[in-house]
Scaffold this motif. Structure first.
Motif, short mmCIF file in Angstrom:
data_model
loop_
_atom_site.label_atom_id
_atom_site.label_comp_id
_atom_site.label_asym_id
_atom_site.label_seq_id
_atom_site.Cartn_x
_atom_site.Cartn_y
_atom_site.Cartn_z
N SER A 189 0.83 -1.21 0.00
CA SER A 189 0.00 0.00 0.00
C SER A 189 0.86 1.26 0.00
CB SER A 189 -0.93 0.02 1.21
OG SER A 189 -1.81 -1.07 1.16
N LEU A 190 2.02 1.21 0.66
CA LEU A 190 2.95 2.34 0.64
C LEU A 190 3.42 2.62 -0.79
CD1 LEU A 190 4.85 4.44 2.03
CD2 LEU A 190 6.52 2.58 2.15
N ILE A 191 3.76 1.59 -1.51
CA ILE A 191 4.24 1.77 -2.89
C ILE A 191 3.12 2.32 -3.77
CG2 ILE A 191 5.03 0.51 -4.93
CD1 ILE A 191 6.57 -1.31 -2.97
N ILE A 192 1.91 1.80 -3.59
CA ILE A 192 0.79 2.30 -4.39
C ILE A 192 0.50 3.76 -4.05
CG2 ILE A 192 -1.70 2.06 -4.76
CD1 ILE A 192 -1.31 -0.98 -4.45
N GLY A 193 0.49 4.09 -2.77
CA GLY A 193 0.23 5.48 -2.36
C GLY A 193 1.30 6.43 -2.85
N TYR A 194 2.56 6.00 -2.81
CA TYR A 194 3.64 6.85 -3.29
C TYR A 194 3.56 7.04 -4.80
CZ TYR A 194 8.30 8.62 -4.18
OH TYR A 194 9.35 9.38 -4.59
N ALA A 195 3.13 6.00 -5.50
CA ALA A 195 2.99 6.11 -6.95
C ALA A 195 1.86 7.07 -7.31
CB ALA A 195 2.73 4.74 -7.56
N ARG A 196 0.83 7.15 -6.52
CA ARG A 196 -0.29 8.05 -6.82
C ARG A 196 0.01 9.49 -6.45
NH1 ARG A 196 -6.02 5.15 -5.64
NH2 ARG A 196 -5.61 3.30 -6.86
N ASN A 197 0.72 9.69 -5.32
CA ASN A 197 0.98 11.06 -4.88
C ASN A 197 2.37 11.13 -4.25
OD1 ASN A 197 0.79 13.69 -4.12
ND2 ASN A 197 -1.07 13.44 -2.86
N PRO A 198 3.40 11.41 -5.05
CA PRO A 198 4.77 11.42 -4.53
C PRO A 198 5.03 12.54 -3.51
CG PRO A 198 4.77 11.29 -6.93
CD PRO A 198 3.37 11.52 -6.50
N SER A 199 4.22 13.55 -3.48
CA SER A 199 4.48 14.65 -2.54
C SER A 199 4.19 14.25 -1.09
CB SER A 199 3.65 15.88 -2.92
OG SER A 199 2.28 15.59 -2.79
N GLN A 243 4.81 11.48 4.92
CA GLN A 243 3.65 11.11 5.73
C GLN A 243 3.25 9.65 5.49
OE1 GLN A 243 0.23 13.54 5.05
NE2 GLN A 243 -0.88 12.70 6.80
N LEU A 244 3.29 9.21 4.23
CA LEU A 244 2.96 7.82 3.93
C LEU A 244 3.97 6.85 4.56
CD1 LEU A 244 1.91 8.03 0.18
CD2 LEU A 244 0.43 7.64 2.13
N PHE A 245 5.24 7.25 4.55
CA PHE A 245 6.27 6.39 5.12
C PHE A 245 6.09 6.25 6.64
CE2 PHE A 245 10.55 5.44 6.71
CZ PHE A 245 10.78 4.27 6.00
N SER A 246 5.74 7.33 7.31
CA SER A 246 5.53 7.24 8.76
C SER A 246 4.33 6.36 9.09
CB SER A 246 5.36 8.63 9.37
OG SER A 246 4.23 9.26 8.86
N TYR A 247 3.26 6.43 8.28
CA TYR A 247 2.12 5.53 8.48
C TYR A 247 2.51 4.08 8.20
CZ TYR A 247 -1.08 9.53 8.75
OH TYR A 247 -1.72 10.67 9.13
N ALA A 248 3.36 3.88 7.21
CA ALA A 248 3.78 2.52 6.88
C ALA A 248 4.62 1.92 8.02
CB ALA A 248 4.57 2.51 5.58
N ILE A 249 5.49 2.72 8.61
CA ILE A 249 6.31 2.23 9.72
C ILE A 249 5.42 1.89 10.92
CG2 ILE A 249 8.10 2.88 11.39
CD1 ILE A 249 9.14 2.09 8.67
N LEU A 250 4.40 2.71 11.16
CA LEU A 250 3.46 2.42 12.25
C LEU A 250 2.71 1.12 11.98
CD1 LEU A 250 2.10 3.37 14.87
CD2 LEU A 250 0.43 4.55 13.43
#
Length: 113
Positions: free
Chosen positions: A69-79, A83-90
């Motif tokens: 899901s992190l990879i998909i979210g980063y592909a959709r909105n790289p900016s 924030q996505l990485f911190s949610y992924a670590i959690l």
């Protein structure tokens, strides 16, 4: 005279009668088994530990889902990378903690009870 009376008169006959009077080794030896309750308890421990270990596989699937899901979210909105990485670590930490709890329960079932 009966045959047994004649046998008891001879020395060889006495030895035969004494051997017949003693119980054989097979008759004296009893069947040795463990108590059924101990076997059932042991089997229940192994079944419970195996069932608790299945949660570790769920943890692996959860971690894969989080980073997928992190990879998909980063592909959709790289900016939103930070924030996505911190949610992924959690999500990774929570999923890994559940797997470790399952493993801990398996070890408790095997070695503490």
């Amino acid at each position: 005279m009966s045959a047994i009376a004649r046998l008891s008169l001879t020395p060889c006959g006495r030895a035969v009668l004494q051997r017949l009077a003693q119980p054989s080794v097979a008759a004296v030896r009893t069947l040795q088994t463990t108590p059924a309750t101990r076997d059932i308890d042991s089997a229940a421990k192994f079944i419970g530990a195996g069932a608790a270990t299945v949660g570790v596989a769920g943890s692996g699937a959860g971690i894969g889902s989080v980073f997928g899901s992190l990879i998909i979210g980063y592909a959709r909105n790289p900016s939103l990378k930070q924030q996505l990485f911190s949610y992924a670590i959690l999500g990774f930490a929570l999923s890994e903690a559940m797997g470790l709890f399952c493993l801990m329960m398996a070890f408790l079932l095997l070695f503490a009870f």
